[in-house]
Design an enzyme around this catalytic site. Structure first.
Site, PDB file in Angstrom:
ATOM      1  N   GLY A   1       0.778  -1.239   0.000  1.00 44.32           N
ATOM      2  CA  GLY A   1       0.000   0.000   0.000  1.00 44.32           C
ATOM      3  C   GLY A   1       0.806   1.285   0.000  1.00 44.32           C
ATOM      4  N   SER A   2       2.054   1.235  -0.454  1.00 47.26           N
ATOM      5  CA  SER A   2       2.843   2.477  -0.423  1.00 47.26           C
ATOM      6  C   SER A   2       2.346   3.490  -1.455  1.00 47.26           C
ATOM      7  CB  SER A   2       4.333   2.191  -0.601  1.00 47.26           C
ATOM      8  OG  SER A   2       4.633   1.846  -1.930  1.00 47.26           O
ATOM      9  N   ASN A   3       1.828   3.027  -2.574  1.00 51.62           N
ATOM     10  CA  ASN A   3       1.270   3.982  -3.547  1.00 51.62           C
ATOM     11  C   ASN A   3      -0.011   4.616  -3.003  1.00 51.62           C
ATOM     12  OD1 ASN A   3       2.719   4.304  -6.257  1.00 51.62           O
ATOM     13  ND2 ASN A   3       2.870   2.094  -5.877  1.00 51.62           N
TER      14      ASN A   3
ATOM     15  N   ARG B   1     -13.966 -14.272 -10.756  1.00 52.02           N
ATOM     16  CA  ARG B   1     -13.670 -12.864 -11.064  1.00 52.02           C
ATOM     17  C   ARG B   1     -14.931 -12.004 -11.097  1.00 52.02           C
ATOM     18  NH1 ARG B   1      -9.126 -11.700 -12.747  1.00 52.02           N
ATOM     19  NH2 ARG B   1      -8.739 -13.632 -13.859  1.00 52.02           N
TER      20      ARG B   1
ATOM     21  N   MET C   1      -3.504  -7.031  -7.412  1.00 53.85           N
ATOM     22  CA  MET C   1      -2.915  -8.146  -8.153  1.00 53.85           C
ATOM     23  C   MET C   1      -3.952  -9.018  -8.860  1.00 53.85           C
ATOM     24  SD  MET C   1       0.125  -7.384  -7.570  1.00 53.85           S
ATOM     25  CE  MET C   1       1.108  -8.778  -8.103  1.00 53.85           C
ATOM     26  N   ARG C   2      -4.937  -8.362  -9.486  1.00 57.49           N
ATOM     27  CA  ARG C   2      -5.949  -9.138 -10.218  1.00 57.49           C
ATOM     28  C   ARG C   2      -6.316  -8.418 -11.498  1.00 57.49           C
ATOM     29  NH1 ARG C   2      -9.425 -12.557  -7.529  1.00 57.49           N
ATOM     30  NH2 ARG C   2     -11.286 -11.828  -8.586  1.00 57.49           N
TER      31      ARG C   2
ATOM     32  N   HIS D   1       2.268   0.893 -12.910  1.00 61.94           N
ATOM     33  CA  HIS D   1       3.033  -0.323 -13.205  1.00 61.94           C
ATOM     34  C   HIS D   1       4.531   0.013 -13.170  1.00 61.94           C
ATOM     35  CE1 HIS D   1       3.850  -4.288 -14.782  1.00 61.94           C
ATOM     36  NE2 HIS D   1       4.688  -3.732 -15.651  1.00 61.94           N
TER      37      HIS D   1
ATOM     38  N   ASP E   1      -1.998  -4.510 -18.343  1.00 60.82           N
ATOM     39  CA  ASP E   1      -1.049  -3.400 -18.429  1.00 60.82           C
ATOM     40  C   ASP E   1      -0.989  -2.793 -19.833  1.00 60.82           C
ATOM     41  OD1 ASP E   1      -0.399  -3.868 -15.745  1.00 60.82           O
ATOM     42  OD2 ASP E   1       1.183  -5.291 -16.277  1.00 60.82           O
TER      43      ASP E   1
ATOM     44  N   GLN F   1       9.656   7.102  -7.842  1.00 60.73           N
ATOM     45  CA  GLN F   1       9.011   7.775  -8.977  1.00 60.73           C
ATOM     46  C   GLN F   1       7.526   7.452  -9.058  1.00 60.73           C
ATOM     47  OE1 GLN F   1      10.553  10.093 -10.857  1.00 60.73           O
ATOM     48  NE2 GLN F   1      12.116   9.737  -9.289  1.00 60.73           N
TER      49      GLN F   1
HETATM   50  C1  GRF Z   1       4.118  -1.195  -7.187  1.00 63.78           C
HETATM   51  O1  GRF Z   1       5.406  -1.448  -7.648  1.00 63.78           O
HETATM   52  C2  GRF Z   1       3.164  -0.994  -8.327  1.00 63.78           C
HETATM   53  O2  GRF Z   1       3.758  -0.370  -9.423  1.00 63.78           O
HETATM   54  C3  GRF Z   1       2.774  -2.394  -8.680  1.00 63.78           C
HETATM   55  O3  GRF Z   1       2.691  -3.071  -7.463  1.00 63.78           O
HETATM   56  C4  GRF Z   1       3.522  -2.426  -6.505  1.00 63.78           C
HETATM   57  C5  GRF Z   1       2.629  -2.063  -5.359  1.00 63.78           C
HETATM   58  O4  GRF Z   1       3.335  -1.488  -4.299  1.00 63.78           O
HETATM   59  N1  GRF Z   1       1.553  -2.405  -9.459  1.00 63.78           N
HETATM   60  P1  GRF Z   1       2.547  -0.780  -3.123  1.00 63.78           P
HETATM   61  O5  GRF Z   1       1.564  -1.808  -2.575  1.00 63.78           O
HETATM   62  O6  GRF Z   1       1.854   0.413  -3.685  1.00 63.78           O
HETATM   63  O7  GRF Z   1       3.582  -0.430  -2.120  1.00 63.78           O
END
Ligand code: GRF
Length: 202
Positions: free
Chosen positions: A11-13, A63, A88-89, A107, A143, A171
């Protein structure tokens, strides 16, 4: 703009988006975070920040069934833009239709190079000298949707998957919020599969 974040892991994003909002760089609100994995680290981040969260376990669900539950949850929370953040789906055609043109993903490669899993390892194994990340619209293929923003980073001779991933991740955290803010400000247009983003007047 009301965002719905879908995640499966760390969940860092998601956290970076929440930080951008808290710091006034992104005029949006995270209406709900949905995880398909009960153990996702992103859930704890949502909890700590008081952001509404839902777990819809995907184990044992097909799904379409999972997607229907997620659509319902997103609509209940008035979500206008769906942000996949380490989700991841693959999404079903029904989901893509329900939020047509309003689903983004991040991505960790310069698409169309290295789609799918372990993109950073794919890049290292291939021997590229420049890697990076991509924010793109989501369509039914993996993607593959129109690209909003990309950011490149160098690959060094002594890089490991971990060091390269960390450089790319920094980034990711920056361009995801920028892409969302461009949409919020109505600066994004789509011609064919080419996205144009006007400069911000701010
Ligand atoms: C990131 O590298 C994103 O680009 C990819 O999965 C990873 C998720 O990382 N789709 P986080 O859970 O957001 O830390």
């Amino acid at each position: 703009m009301r965002l719905g974040v879908l995640l499966s892991g760390r969940g860092s994003n998601f956290e970076a988006i929440a930080n951008s909002i808290a710091q006034g760089r992104l005029d949006a609100e995270i209406a709900v975070v949905i995880s398909n994995r009960p153990s996702a680290g992103g859930l704890e981040i949502a909890r700590q920040r008081g952001i509404p969260l839902r777990v819809i376990p995907s184990a044992g669900l097909n799904r379409e069934a999972w997607d229907r539950l997620a659509i319902e949850e997103l609509q209940t929370h008035g979500v206008e833009l769906v942000c996949l953040a380490g989700f991841m789906r693959l999404l079903s055609a029904g989901f893509i239709r329900a939020f047509s043109g309003r689903i983004l993903n991040i991505h960790p490669s310069l698409l169309p190079a290295f789609p799918g899993l372990d993109a950073q390892k794919q890049a290292l194994d291939y021997g590229v000298k420049i890697a990076g990340c991509t924010v793109h619209y989501v369509d039914e293929a993996l993607d593959s949707g129109p690209i909003l923003l990309q950011s490149a980073v160098p690959v060094f001779d002594d890089d490991t998957v971990d060091t390269l991933s960390a450089r790319i991740l920094a980034q990711e955290h920056s361009i995801y919020s920028r892409a969302i803010q461009a949409i919020v400000e109505g600066r994004v247009t789509l011609e064919g599969r080419t996205v144009r983003i006007r400069e911000s007047e701010k």
